[in-house]
Structure formats: C-alpha cells, structure tokens
Design a protein around this motif. Sequence first.
Motif, PDB file in Angstrom:
ATOM      1  N   LYS A  11      -0.871 -14.336   8.165  1.00 10.82           N
ATOM      2  CA  LYS A  11      -0.112 -13.418   7.321  1.00 10.82           C
ATOM      3  C   LYS A  11      -0.921 -13.075   6.089  1.00 10.82           C
ATOM      4  CE  LYS A  11       4.359 -14.973   8.814  1.00 10.82           C
ATOM      5  NZ  LYS A  11       5.703 -15.369   8.517  1.00 10.82           N
ATOM      6  N   VAL A  12      -0.744 -11.842   5.615  1.00 14.84           N
ATOM      7  CA  VAL A  12      -1.411 -11.398   4.391  1.00 14.84           C
ATOM      8  C   VAL A  12      -0.406 -10.645   3.528  1.00 14.84           C
ATOM      9  CG1 VAL A  12      -3.699 -11.255   5.454  1.00 14.84           C
ATOM     10  CG2 VAL A  12      -2.227  -9.242   5.435  1.00 14.84           C
ATOM     11  N   GLN A  13      -0.766 -10.485   2.282  1.00 15.44           N
ATOM     12  CA  GLN A  13       0.040  -9.701   1.350  1.00 15.44           C
ATOM     13  C   GLN A  13      -0.399  -8.235   1.429  1.00 15.44           C
ATOM     14  OE1 GLN A  13       2.584 -11.009  -0.516  1.00 15.44           O
ATOM     15  NE2 GLN A  13       2.126 -12.882   0.612  1.00 15.44           N
ATOM     16  N   PRO A  14       0.505  -7.285   1.166  1.00 16.90           N
ATOM     17  CA  PRO A  14       0.099  -5.875   1.156  1.00 16.90           C
ATOM     18  C   PRO A  14      -1.045  -5.654   0.164  1.00 16.90           C
ATOM     19  CG  PRO A  14       2.489  -6.069   1.000  1.00 16.90           C
ATOM     20  CD  PRO A  14       1.927  -7.449   0.851  1.00 16.90           C
ATOM     21  N   GLY A  15      -2.076  -4.948   0.601  1.00 15.71           N
ATOM     22  CA  GLY A  15      -3.216  -4.644  -0.256  1.00 15.71           C
ATOM     23  C   GLY A  15      -4.245  -5.758  -0.360  1.00 15.71           C
ATOM     24  N   GLN A  16      -3.989  -6.893   0.251  1.00 10.75           N
ATOM     25  CA  GLN A  16      -4.920  -8.024   0.200  1.00 10.75           C
ATOM     26  C   GLN A  16      -6.143  -7.741   1.075  1.00 10.75           C
ATOM     27  OE1 GLN A  16      -3.152 -11.756   1.414  1.00 10.75           O
ATOM     28  NE2 GLN A  16      -5.136 -12.649   1.899  1.00 10.75           N
ATOM     29  N   ILE A  17      -7.317  -8.086   0.561  1.00 11.65           N
ATOM     30  CA  ILE A  17      -8.538  -7.994   1.357  1.00 11.65           C
ATOM     31  C   ILE A  17      -8.556  -9.188   2.307  1.00 11.65           C
ATOM     32  CG2 ILE A  17     -11.058  -8.035   1.314  1.00 11.65           C
ATOM     33  CD1 ILE A  17     -10.883  -6.752  -1.474  1.00 11.65           C
TER      34      ILE A  17
END
Length: 107
Positions: A11-17
């Motif tokens: 999982k990643v956060q929105p806008g995370q590289i």
Amino acid sequence: MAVTRITVPDKVQPGQILEVQWLIAHPMETGHRSNDQGQVVPRDIISRFECRYLGQTVISLELFPAIAANPYFAFTMVAERSGDLEFVWTGDHGFEQRELRRLEVQT
C-alpha cells in the motif's frame, strides 16, 4: 513461461514515490556464443519491456544482447489511485509474457 519476481509495495499514500522492481529468468543469448560442439547458439533475448499503470505507459525499455541473463530493473513512479500495473515482456521467437500486480493507494 519465464519465472518473474516483481516487487510492488502493498500500500502507498496518494502522491507517494514508490519503487517497483522486477527480475525475469531468461538466458538472454546474444547469438555470438558457441556451444561445446562449436555451433553458434541462436540469439534469444527479451527485446522490449513495458509497464502500464491505469492504461498509461509508465516505463518502456528496449533491451539489447549486452543485457545480462535474468535481467533485473527498478524504477520509481507516483500513484494517485489504486489500479493494476501491467508488465509486458516481448522478445525473440515470439516470446511474450504479461503479468499484473494490484497497486493499492490508501485514501
């Protein structure tokens, strides 16, 4: 079918590289090497790789005989929403392999 290892964060956060890594088991024969009987081993390489996210190309590579066997690559990208990453490898002798990985973006 070639064996692949694809690493995508759970999982990643929105806008995370984020970093995506892949390795594919393939001999990548150059066509310049001889076997024990002195016969040239036919060229057999993966010549193209493409990764798409939500239908858009993220990265596209042309590969050449100088690439090592079992090629490994890593790249970074930014994700704004959940969706599939589609990986496509094509090469000599009609080789084509496709893989999908789901990318979850937390909202």
